[in-house]
Design a protein around this motif. Structure first.
Motif, PDB file in Angstrom:
ATOM      1  N   SER A   1     -31.178  23.725   2.985  1.00 14.42           N
ATOM      2  CA  SER A   1     -32.432  24.025   3.673  1.00 14.42           C
ATOM      3  C   SER A   1     -32.427  25.347   4.434  1.00 14.42           C
ATOM      4  O   SER A   1     -33.364  26.143   4.292  1.00 14.42           O
ATOM      5  N   PRO A   2     -31.416  25.657   5.260  1.00 12.41           N
ATOM      6  CA  PRO A   2     -31.441  26.957   5.949  1.00 12.41           C
ATOM      7  C   PRO A   2     -31.444  28.149   4.998  1.00 12.41           C
ATOM      8  O   PRO A   2     -32.046  29.188   5.306  1.00 12.41           O
ATOM      9  N   ALA A   3     -30.789  28.014   3.838  1.00  7.40           N
ATOM     10  CA  ALA A   3     -30.801  29.099   2.861  1.00  7.40           C
ATOM     11  C   ALA A   3     -32.203  29.314   2.300  1.00  7.40           C
ATOM     12  O   ALA A   3     -32.636  30.457   2.109  1.00  7.40           O
TER      13      ALA A   3
ATOM     14  N   SER B   1     -26.602  13.860  26.431  1.00  6.94           N
ATOM     15  CA  SER B   1     -27.205  12.953  25.440  1.00  6.94           C
ATOM     16  C   SER B   1     -28.393  13.618  24.752  1.00  6.94           C
ATOM     17  O   SER B   1     -28.598  13.455  23.537  1.00  6.94           O
ATOM     18  N   PHE B   2     -29.174  14.365  25.509  1.00  7.84           N
ATOM     19  CA  PHE B   2     -30.362  15.009  24.950  1.00  7.84           C
ATOM     20  C   PHE B   2     -29.985  15.987  23.843  1.00  7.84           C
ATOM     21  O   PHE B   2     -30.726  16.149  22.866  1.00  7.84           O
ATOM     22  N   PHE B   3     -28.826  16.624  23.978  1.00  5.13           N
ATOM     23  CA  PHE B   3     -28.434  17.652  23.013  1.00  5.13           C
ATOM     24  C   PHE B   3     -27.383  17.153  22.022  1.00  5.13           C
ATOM     25  O   PHE B   3     -26.742  17.966  21.340  1.00  5.13           O
ATOM     26  N   TYR B   4     -27.220  15.829  21.911  1.00  3.98           N
ATOM     27  CA  TYR B   4     -26.288  15.307  20.922  1.00  3.98           C
ATOM     28  C   TYR B   4     -26.942  15.372  19.542  1.00  3.98           C
ATOM     29  O   TYR B   4     -27.964  14.726  19.288  1.00  3.98           O
ATOM     30  N   ILE B   5     -26.369  16.162  18.644  1.00  2.00           N
ATOM     31  CA  ILE B   5     -26.945  16.365  17.313  1.00  2.00           C
ATOM     32  C   ILE B   5     -25.876  16.132  16.247  1.00  2.00           C
ATOM     33  O   ILE B   5     -24.689  16.343  16.477  1.00  2.00           O
ATOM     34  N   ILE B   6     -26.326  15.677  15.087  1.00  2.00           N
ATOM     35  CA  ILE B   6     -25.426  15.337  13.980  1.00  2.00           C
ATOM     36  C   ILE B   6     -25.292  16.529  13.038  1.00  2.00           C
ATOM     37  O   ILE B   6     -26.289  17.043  12.524  1.00  2.00           O
ATOM     38  N   LYS B   7     -24.047  16.923  12.803  1.00  2.00           N
ATOM     39  CA  LYS B   7     -23.758  18.063  11.921  1.00  2.00           C
ATOM     40  C   LYS B   7     -23.312  17.634  10.529  1.00  2.00           C
ATOM     41  O   LYS B   7     -23.462  18.394   9.564  1.00  2.00           O
ATOM     42  N   TYR B   8     -22.754  16.441  10.383  1.00  2.00           N
ATOM     43  CA  TYR B   8     -22.158  16.006   9.119  1.00  2.00           C
ATOM     44  C   TYR B   8     -22.852  14.771   8.570  1.00  2.00           C
ATOM     45  O   TYR B   8     -22.500  13.663   8.967  1.00  2.00           O
ATOM     46  N   PRO B   9     -23.818  14.905   7.662  1.00  2.00           N
ATOM     47  CA  PRO B   9     -24.486  16.137   7.244  1.00  2.00           C
ATOM     48  C   PRO B   9     -25.516  16.571   8.282  1.00  2.00           C
ATOM     49  O   PRO B   9     -25.847  15.790   9.183  1.00  2.00           O
ATOM     50  N   PRO B  10     -26.047  17.785   8.193  1.00  2.00           N
ATOM     51  CA  PRO B  10     -26.951  18.267   9.235  1.00  2.00           C
ATOM     52  C   PRO B  10     -28.254  17.468   9.284  1.00  2.00           C
ATOM     53  O   PRO B  10     -28.909  17.266   8.261  1.00  2.00           O
ATOM     54  N   SER B  11     -28.588  17.013  10.467  1.00  2.00           N
ATOM     55  CA  SER B  11     -29.856  16.316  10.654  1.00  2.00           C
ATOM     56  C   SER B  11     -30.976  17.332  10.866  1.00  2.00           C
ATOM     57  O   SER B  11     -30.736  18.519  11.124  1.00  2.00           O
ATOM     58  N   PHE B  12     -32.203  16.868  10.770  1.00  2.00           N
ATOM     59  CA  PHE B  12     -33.354  17.739  11.035  1.00  2.00           C
ATOM     60  C   PHE B  12     -33.289  18.275  12.459  1.00  2.00           C
ATOM     61  O   PHE B  12     -33.578  19.455  12.701  1.00  2.00           O
TER      62      PHE B  12
ATOM     63  N   TYR C   1     -30.635  18.803  14.227  1.00  2.00           N
ATOM     64  CA  TYR C   1     -29.572  19.811  14.269  1.00  2.00           C
ATOM     65  C   TYR C   1     -30.087  21.162  13.785  1.00  2.00           C
ATOM     66  O   TYR C   1     -29.872  22.203  14.430  1.00  2.00           O
ATOM     67  N   VAL C   2     -30.770  21.185  12.644  1.00  2.00           N
ATOM     68  CA  VAL C   2     -31.281  22.436  12.090  1.00  2.00           C
ATOM     69  C   VAL C   2     -32.351  23.025  13.003  1.00  2.00           C
ATOM     70  O   VAL C   2     -32.386  24.243  13.240  1.00  2.00           O
ATOM     71  N   ALA C   3     -33.236  22.184  13.540  1.00  2.00           N
ATOM     72  CA  ALA C   3     -34.285  22.688  14.424  1.00  2.00           C
ATOM     73  C   ALA C   3     -33.682  23.335  15.666  1.00  2.00           C
ATOM     74  O   ALA C   3     -34.093  24.432  16.070  1.00  2.00           O
ATOM     75  N   PHE C   4     -32.706  22.679  16.282  1.00  2.00           N
ATOM     76  CA  PHE C   4     -32.110  23.207  17.503  1.00  2.00           C
ATOM     77  C   PHE C   4     -31.337  24.496  17.227  1.00  2.00           C
ATOM     78  O   PHE C   4     -31.527  25.511  17.913  1.00  2.00           O
TER      79      PHE C   4
END
Length: 551
Positions: free
Chosen positions: A348-350, A421-432, A434-437
């Motif tokens: 998606s980022p590409a 907690s507010f900034f806990y984001i999933i990288k593996y695989p990237p969540s929406f 994560y990509v937005a932030f």
């Protein structure tokens, strides 16, 4: 803005052509007509004194001057870099520096690799935060992977446009995309899988393999758009022009808003085709991040019926479609394959970079317009991120936070229980989320770097040098930091309270000795700076088809 009759497209001498790059360093100005030019190249030139974004990423000076006469175009106009033009190089250089923090800490076991003591993985329960310094470092390094993918997609657009001006055919470009992707995979296997896998792993994908696959796919998509855009424009022009001819025969029924000349029809059809293809790219970018949620074996949720105090994965991370399918979409750990970066999960980022590059090359833009647009889009993405927290969508971590603050208020929104907690984001695989932030911060950084005065921007230590030799930096910095890490473990290491994921034995590291980690990081950057500077000069002497351009 769509292409228009006042756009000018002159390829400047861009930054080096790496898998992280935004613009090829051999994108020379060209005269004449390419065999398969991008649609944008077919427009007329403007006399308006506004900034030509074809120099975006341009760095003038000896490091980018070609010494091979066959690779330059005689009497080609020279371009001058603007402070706005330095922004992608500065961003890429900053991401390389941040990435080095991550790999330096991992190489010597300085701290757990995550914002929590468990990996940021889909469907994983976490119940204890990492220490403040590792937490902050990890949040900053989150910017790297999506930023590199974004610059990769952006670079495909600039590469295609520059090679079109040099007369390359679509087949030549496709061949280049394939060779370069294969080269990245070969580098990954020879320099990382063999030494780090130690015979126990045949495929170790720590990011290069994903970059290689997505580079090739982005190239294919760009070639497809480059071929279909004029076709759609022609179809629209012929269809609606024919309808207009019928209307002209009935003047009382003529629609005054409809284009009335062949030229206006041509412009209108090109704009429609451009917008339609951009809409398709945006849809693909959304779909390719949404499928990480759709294909998740956990559907982004952790079960509630787990024993108190448990942390870790809650279900096997696989689908019913087999290991071959899982390899492309899920982070997998099989007997012979370790891949935390599934290629299609990071596409998606590409694609977003492709769209961004098309918009930048659609016309000349003023510097403040680009900076304002980058900042505005960064704010928009941050607002989307906030909505993922409030409305519980696109997170891949629902009901997964079991920290004391969540246990104290089980009915409260888990993301609002604390700052971390507010900034806990999933990288593996990237969540929406994560990509937005992360892309929000990357766009804000592009706006910041673009707004810097040129004289000041050029003096930021090391960033331009690292940003111009990204793949070279990546290869050397891994060997350097892991080599130093091995020695540091011998000198300062001690047994840790967790297992080494590569060996399954108790891990050894320098945890609890932060000065060792930070001094090693700075020493590594000090060693890398002259090496990258030398490589930039070396690469500038090579031709456009040289394999050294890949690094």
């Amino acid at each position: 803005m769509p292409p228009d009759d006042h756009a000018t497209y002159e390829a400047g001498t861009g930054v080096q052509e790496t898998q992280f790059a935004a613009i090829p360093d051999d994108a020379e100005p060209a005269s004449g007509h390419p065999q398969n030019p991008p649609i944008q190249n077919q427009h007329t030139h403007s006399k308006n004194k506004v900034l030509d974004h074809s120099t975006y990423g341009t760095i003038d000076g000896p490091a980018n001057e070609s010494s091979t006469g066959r690779d330059t175009i005689p009497n080609a106009p020279k371009t001058v870099a603007s402070p706005r033009a330095l922004a992608p190089d500065l961003l890429r250089g900053l991401l390389m520096v941040l990435q080095a923090v991550d790999h330096c800490s991992v190489s010597q076991g300085a701290w757990m690799h995550g914002v929590a003591l468990e990996s940021e993985q889909d469907g994983t329960i976490v119940n204890k935060w990492n220490a403040p310094v590792p937490w902050t470092a990890r949040m900053l390094t989150h910017l790297c992977a999506p930023g590199f993918m974004f610059l990769l997609g952006m670079g495909v657009v600039y590469f295609g446009r520059s090679r079109g001006k040099l007369g390359w055919s679509s087949w030549q470009m496709l061949r280049h995309f394939a060779i370069r992707a294969f080269a990245l995979i070969a580098v990954n296997e020879l320099l990382f899988t063999l030494p780090f896998g130690r015979g126990r792993i045949l495929i170790l994908n720590i990011v290069l393999l994903a970059l290689a696959v997505n580079y090739f796919l982005a190239g294919l998509l760009w070639l497809g758009i480059n071929a279909s855009e004029p076709v759609l424009s022609t179809l629209l022009q012929s269809s609606f022009h024919a309808s207009s001819d019928d209307v002209v025969e009935q003047p009382l029924l003529q629609d005054e808003s409809r284009p009335s000349s062949a030229k206006s029809f041509s412009t209108w059809s090109m704009r429609c085709s451009w917008h339609i293809h951009n809409a398709i790219l945006l849809a693909i970018a959304i779909i390719t991040i949404a499928w990480n949620q759709w294909l998740s074996p956990h559907h982004g949720h952790c079960p509630l019926d787990v024993p108190p105090g448990y942390s870790g994965p809650t279900r096997p991370n696989n689908t019913n479609l087999g290991p071959w399918f899982d390899f492309w979409f899920l982070n997998v750990n099989y007997k012979l394959v370790l891949s935390p970066f599934p290629p299609l999960a990071w596409l998606s980022p590409a694609i977003l970079g492709l769209l961004y590059g098309r918009i930048l090359l659609s016309r000349k833009w003023k510097a403040y317009t680009i900076n304002a647009a980058n900042a505005a889009f960064g704010v928009f993405l941050m607002l989307l991120f906030v909505l993922t927290r409030l409305l519980h969508f696109g997170n891949l971590s629902e009901d997964c936070l079991r920290m004391p603050e969540q246990l104290a208020a089980p009915d409260r929104n888990q993301y609002l229980a604390s700052f971390r907690s507010f900034f806990y984001i999933i990288k593996y695989p990237p969540s929406f989320s994560y990509v937005a932030f992360t892309m929000s911060i990357n766009f804000l950084l592009l706006a910041f770097f673009g707004a810097l005065p040129e004289r000041f921007a050029r003096r930021i230590p090391t960033l331009l040098t690292f940003g111009q030799s990204a793949l070279f930096f990546y290869i050397v910095h891994l060997m350097l930091y892991f080599g130093m890490g091995h020695l540091l473990k011998i000198w300062f290491g001690h047994e840790l309270d967790h297992l080494d994921p590569m060996t399954g034995k108790p891990a050894v590291g320098t945890e609890g000795k932060p000065a060792v980690m930070w001094l090693t990081w700075l020493l590594g950057l000090a060693i890398l700076w002259p090496l990258c500077k030398w490589y930039g000069r070396f690469k500038s002497t090579k031709g456009v088809n040289s394999v050294w351009r890949f690094f």
